[in-house]
Design a protein around this motif. Structure first.
Motif, PDB file in Angstrom:
ATOM      1  N   SER A   1      48.484  40.472  43.084  1.00  0.00           N
ATOM      2  CA  SER A   1      47.425  41.066  43.897  1.00  0.00           C
ATOM      3  C   SER A   1      46.216  40.140  43.987  1.00  0.00           C
ATOM      4  O   SER A   1      45.597  40.007  45.047  1.00  0.00           O
ATOM      5  CB  SER A   1      47.004  42.421  43.310  1.00  0.00           C
ATOM      6  OG  SER A   1      45.950  42.987  44.045  1.00  0.00           O
ATOM      7  N   TYR A   2      45.915  39.486  42.894  1.00  0.00           N
ATOM      8  CA  TYR A   2      44.746  38.596  42.869  1.00  0.00           C
ATOM      9  C   TYR A   2      44.922  37.425  43.825  1.00  0.00           C
ATOM     10  O   TYR A   2      44.017  37.081  44.597  1.00  0.00           O
ATOM     11  CB  TYR A   2      44.516  38.091  41.441  1.00  0.00           C
ATOM     12  CG  TYR A   2      43.266  37.264  41.287  1.00  0.00           C
ATOM     13  CD1 TYR A   2      42.047  37.865  41.007  1.00  0.00           C
ATOM     14  CD2 TYR A   2      43.310  35.874  41.432  1.00  0.00           C
ATOM     15  CE1 TYR A   2      40.889  37.101  40.876  1.00  0.00           C
ATOM     16  CE2 TYR A   2      42.165  35.114  41.299  1.00  0.00           C
ATOM     17  CZ  TYR A   2      40.956  35.732  41.020  1.00  0.00           C
ATOM     18  OH  TYR A   2      39.815  34.976  40.898  1.00  0.00           O
ATOM     19  N   PHE A   3      46.112  36.806  43.802  1.00  0.00           N
ATOM     20  CA  PHE A   3      46.322  35.600  44.604  1.00  0.00           C
ATOM     21  C   PHE A   3      46.781  35.903  46.032  1.00  0.00           C
ATOM     22  O   PHE A   3      46.312  35.277  46.982  1.00  0.00           O
ATOM     23  CB  PHE A   3      47.345  34.687  43.916  1.00  0.00           C
ATOM     24  CG  PHE A   3      46.837  34.070  42.652  1.00  0.00           C
ATOM     25  CD1 PHE A   3      45.871  33.078  42.684  1.00  0.00           C
ATOM     26  CD2 PHE A   3      47.301  34.501  41.418  1.00  0.00           C
ATOM     27  CE1 PHE A   3      45.389  32.495  41.506  1.00  0.00           C
ATOM     28  CE2 PHE A   3      46.835  33.943  40.244  1.00  0.00           C
ATOM     29  CZ  PHE A   3      45.870  32.935  40.292  1.00  0.00           C
ATOM     30  N   LEU A   4      47.689  36.876  46.203  1.00  0.00           N
ATOM     31  CA  LEU A   4      48.219  37.155  47.541  1.00  0.00           C
ATOM     32  C   LEU A   4      47.257  37.973  48.401  1.00  0.00           C
ATOM     33  O   LEU A   4      47.188  37.782  49.605  1.00  0.00           O
ATOM     34  CB  LEU A   4      49.567  37.891  47.428  1.00  0.00           C
ATOM     35  CG  LEU A   4      50.704  37.104  46.773  1.00  0.00           C
ATOM     36  CD1 LEU A   4      51.974  37.945  46.749  1.00  0.00           C
ATOM     37  CD2 LEU A   4      50.962  35.785  47.509  1.00  0.00           C
ATOM     38  N   LEU A   5      46.522  38.896  47.767  1.00  0.00           N
ATOM     39  CA  LEU A   5      45.594  39.746  48.516  1.00  0.00           C
ATOM     40  C   LEU A   5      44.150  39.281  48.381  1.00  0.00           C
ATOM     41  O   LEU A   5      43.223  39.986  48.769  1.00  0.00           O
ATOM     42  CB  LEU A   5      45.715  41.207  48.047  1.00  0.00           C
ATOM     43  CG  LEU A   5      47.099  41.853  48.206  1.00  0.00           C
ATOM     44  CD1 LEU A   5      47.074  43.293  47.737  1.00  0.00           C
ATOM     45  CD2 LEU A   5      47.584  41.768  49.643  1.00  0.00           C
ATOM     46  N   LYS A   6      43.964  38.088  47.815  1.00  0.00           N
ATOM     47  CA  LYS A   6      42.625  37.493  47.687  1.00  0.00           C
ATOM     48  C   LYS A   6      41.657  38.404  46.919  1.00  0.00           C
ATOM     49  O   LYS A   6      40.484  38.505  47.238  1.00  0.00           O
ATOM     50  CB  LYS A   6      42.036  37.180  49.070  1.00  0.00           C
ATOM     51  CG  LYS A   6      42.962  36.391  49.979  1.00  0.00           C
ATOM     52  CD  LYS A   6      43.335  35.041  49.397  1.00  0.00           C
ATOM     53  CE  LYS A   6      44.238  34.264  50.355  1.00  0.00           C
ATOM     54  NZ  LYS A   6      44.700  32.974  49.779  1.00  0.00           N
ATOM     55  N   ASN A   7      42.199  39.099  45.908  1.00  0.00           N
ATOM     56  CA  ASN A   7      41.389  39.975  45.055  1.00  0.00           C
ATOM     57  C   ASN A   7      40.599  41.005  45.856  1.00  0.00           C
ATOM     58  O   ASN A   7      39.417  41.261  45.604  1.00  0.00           O
ATOM     59  CB  ASN A   7      40.438  39.156  44.187  1.00  0.00           C
ATOM     60  CG  ASN A   7      39.926  39.948  42.989  1.00  0.00           C
ATOM     61  OD1 ASN A   7      40.541  40.927  42.578  1.00  0.00           O
ATOM     62  ND2 ASN A   7      38.801  39.547  42.447  1.00  0.00           N
ATOM     63  N   GLN A   8      41.238  41.625  46.844  1.00  0.00           N
ATOM     64  CA  GLN A   8      40.572  42.614  47.691  1.00  0.00           C
ATOM     65  C   GLN A   8      40.083  43.823  46.906  1.00  0.00           C
ATOM     66  O   GLN A   8      39.097  44.458  47.269  1.00  0.00           O
ATOM     67  CB  GLN A   8      41.530  43.074  48.802  1.00  0.00           C
ATOM     68  CG  GLN A   8      41.855  42.005  49.818  1.00  0.00           C
ATOM     69  CD  GLN A   8      42.848  42.487  50.849  1.00  0.00           C
ATOM     70  OE1 GLN A   8      43.188  43.668  50.907  1.00  0.00           O
ATOM     71  NE2 GLN A   8      43.324  41.576  51.676  1.00  0.00           N
TER      72      GLN A   8
END
Length: 321
Positions: free
Chosen positions: A290-297
């Motif tokens: 989630s941190y890397f793929l969703l840019k920590n949204q």
């Protein structure tokens, strides 16, 4: 063998959490849920048909196992997943998955209440650690501070009707401390715990994980069609839906049914609680994904990571004990 199957299920479940978060931003949850569970039935049905043909069109029938597979469809494929999908949309993948891994804890509690299994001091302490971890993940310091200030201001400006304002103050404090979606995630976790118990009971009576996945998914689909009014407009909604969202929910359906089959297959080789612990250790993968793929949204921070690790630590202590 059982551990490898459970780890495979963990990978698929974790990837599904990220895909569901992306899909929920493109397509209505009710439509997406129906797409996902329809793909469950279709994909599991195709696998079962191939297995049945390979075995020479023969299979022994177990009534009790079949009934347990149907119950697992009610608790996991219908209630659990719908609540989980909704909590992912509201909480984000990392926090929702952290609450989902509490379902082994609820499995222990249900076993204690209905199967009269004893809880020892270490297990009770581990439960406290799990609850502490869940609270840390769901706690909102900034909103809590605003809620306390609003409560104090309301108290200073009010001279009468103290009981009414006391109730309003308590409500504000709780709404400030707990994020929307937390109760959905907890109810989903309990539903999944019941689904784990019924699946494990079915597998021990009738070792047919592919058929079990198909029966559970079909039960969940029928319940969705019968109980959700939005299914009446499903075809028209589907035609107007975002194409990428449709494909993402379809992929989600394939991932979840494959993971469920792997989870049930693992229960034949290792204890139900161990298989459930492994497959529900999703924050270990979901948080970095989630941190890397969703840019920590969703604003993952040290508090989220510490809370997730506490939950894993507490559940591990319960299972290993």
């Amino acid at each position: 063998m059982g551990e490898l199957l459970a780890i495979g299920a963990l990978l698929l479940f974790s990837l599904n959490v990220i895909i569901t978060k992306v899909a929920s931003g493109r397509l209505d949850l009710n439509t997406g849920f129906l797409i996902s569970i329809s793909m469950n039935v279709l994909f599991a049905g195709l696998i079962f048909l191939g297995q049945w043909m390979y075995n020479g069109y023969s299979m022994e029938f177990h009534g009790w196992g079949f009934f347990m597979f149907m119950l697992s469809g009610l608790f996991a494929s219908y209630l659990g997943r719908y609540l989980y999908f909704d909590s992912i949309a509201k909480l984000g993948p990392a926090k929702a998955s952290t609450f989902m891994i509490s379902n082994p804890l609820f499995t222990v509690i249900i076993s204690w209440l209905f199967l009269h299994e004893q809880l020892h001091a270490l297990e009770l302490a581990a439960m406290f650690v799990v609850m502490l971890g869940l609270f840390i993940v769901s706690f909102k310091p900034a909103q809590a501070g605003r809620a306390v200030k609003a409560t104090a201001a309301g108290s200073d400006s009010t001279s009468g009707n103290s009981n009414q304002h006391a109730g309003q103050s308590a409500k504000k404090r709780w709404s400030g401390l707990i994020q929307p979606g937390v109760w959905l995630a907890l109810m989903g976790s309990i539903s999944y715990a019941l689904g784990n118990i019924t699946r494990g009971t079915a597998i021990h009576d009738w070792n047919e994980p592919v058929l079990g996945g198909f029966v559970g998914a079909l039960t969940g689909l029928l319940l969705q069609v019968l109980l959700n009014k939005t299914t009446r407009t499903f075809l028209s909604d589907l035609r107007a839906a975002d194409r990428k969202g449709v494909w993402l929910y379809a992929i989600s359906g394939i991932l979840t049914i494959t993971a469920q089959i792997g989870h049930m297959a693992a229960m034949h080789y290792i204890p139900i609680s161990v298989a459930t612990l492994i497959t529900n250790s999703q924050p270990l993968l979901v948080i970095p994904l989630s941190y890397f793929l969703l840019k920590n949204q969703e604003g993952i921070n040290l508090r989220t990571i510490v809370g997730s690790l506490l939950v894993l630590l507490g559940i591990s202590a319960i299972i290993l004990n």
